[in-house]
Design an enzyme around this catalytic site. Structure first.
Site, PDB file in Angstrom:
ATOM      1  N   LEU A   4       0.861  -1.180   0.000  1.00 61.24           N
ATOM      2  CA  LEU A   4       0.000   0.000   0.000  1.00 61.24           C
ATOM      3  C   LEU A   4       0.899   1.232   0.000  1.00 61.24           C
ATOM      4  CD1 LEU A   4      -2.597  -0.882   2.816  1.00 61.24           C
ATOM      5  CD2 LEU A   4      -2.989  -0.936   0.347  1.00 61.24           C
ATOM      6  N   ASP A   5       0.408   2.329  -0.538  1.00 69.25           N
ATOM      7  CA  ASP A   5       1.137   3.588  -0.440  1.00 69.25           C
ATOM      8  C   ASP A   5       1.400   3.895   1.031  1.00 69.25           C
ATOM      9  OD1 ASP A   5       1.020   3.952  -3.183  1.00 69.25           O
ATOM     10  OD2 ASP A   5      -0.666   5.352  -3.112  1.00 69.25           O
ATOM     11  N   ARG A   6       2.470   4.584   1.313  1.00 71.39           N
ATOM     12  CA  ARG A   6       2.865   4.876   2.693  1.00 71.39           C
ATOM     13  C   ARG A   6       1.745   5.538   3.490  1.00 71.39           C
ATOM     14  NH1 ARG A   6       5.088   9.258   5.163  1.00 71.39           N
ATOM     15  NH2 ARG A   6       5.356  10.331   3.194  1.00 71.39           N
ATOM     16  N   ASN A   7       1.025   6.470   2.879  1.00 71.58           N
ATOM     17  CA  ASN A   7      -0.009   7.200   3.614  1.00 71.58           C
ATOM     18  C   ASN A   7      -1.399   6.583   3.509  1.00 71.58           C
ATOM     19  OD1 ASN A   7       1.577   9.161   4.870  1.00 71.58           O
ATOM     20  ND2 ASN A   7       1.734  10.317   2.984  1.00 71.58           N
ATOM     21  N   THR A   8      -1.501   5.408   2.924  1.00 68.71           N
ATOM     22  CA  THR A   8      -2.770   4.677   2.921  1.00 68.71           C
ATOM     23  C   THR A   8      -2.731   3.703   4.083  1.00 68.71           C
ATOM     24  OG1 THR A   8      -2.966   4.833   0.515  1.00 68.71           O
ATOM     25  CG2 THR A   8      -4.243   3.106   1.595  1.00 68.71           C
TER      26      THR A   8
END
Length: 191
Positions: A27-31
């Protein structure tokens, strides 16, 4: 469940220190939200096969600025990566070097200029949800890359309100019994 602000590789490294573990997807870091890992080689092979063959249903919850065109719908676009800038761009029509993307949405609720939507990925490309929703005028709240900087500052949010909420993996053979299970994140998309 992965917290926002933590990269997927860090979660894997922490798990791998505790026990045998295999990385399946990221997942993207901020998801924040659900990720899948395998605990043995047989399971790794089955899970990787399911992800590669698109036998995985991934549902996300997102808080977005603006109004979606309908209560539900399927968006088709073309996503092109810019590796140097670590950005993607979405186009309505096919362009050289772009890959077709399909993003389904369903509005869950609306209040005060913010819409909570459930997003289903039919294709899973880098930053697809974030870029596709921004492209249609519904950027994710807190998205500092594709979002609305002024509205994010006004709401005092610096992390995207995007959650990997539900995960269902359609497996075959010895793992087929798991196909009826839907994993659900404890996290909510909220301000």
């Amino acid at each position: 469940d992965k917290e926002s602000g933590v990269n997927s590789e860090a979660v894997f490294a922490a798990l791998a220190r505790e026990r045998e573990c295999y990385f399946i997807h990221r997942l993207d870091r901020n998801t924040k939200g659900l990720m899948a890992f395998a605990l043995n080689g047989r399971t790794e092979k089955a899970l990787l096969s399911a992800f590669q063959e698109k036998r995985v249903e991934k549902r996300y919850h997102a808080l977005c600025f603006g109004d979606f065109p309908n209560a539900d719908g399927v968006l088709t676009g073309y996503l092109k990566k810019d590796g140097e800038k670590a950005l993607v761009k979405v186009f309505d029509k096919a362009v050289a070097g772009a890959e077709k993307i399909v993003t389904e949405y369903r509005v869950l609720e609306k209040a005060d200029g913010v819409t909570k939507a459930e997003i289903v990925l039919h294709t899973g490309k880098t930053h697809q949800i974030r870029a596709h929703l921004a492209h249609i005028g519904c950027p994710i709240v807190g998205d500092m890359k594709y979002g609305d900087t002024q509205k994010n500052k006004a709401c005092n949010v610096t992390r995207q309100c995007l959650v990997s909420k539900h995960l269902r993996i359609f497996l075959e053979g010895e793992f087929s019994y798991l196909s009826d299970h839907i994993w659900t994140s404890q996290f909510e998309a909220k301000l």
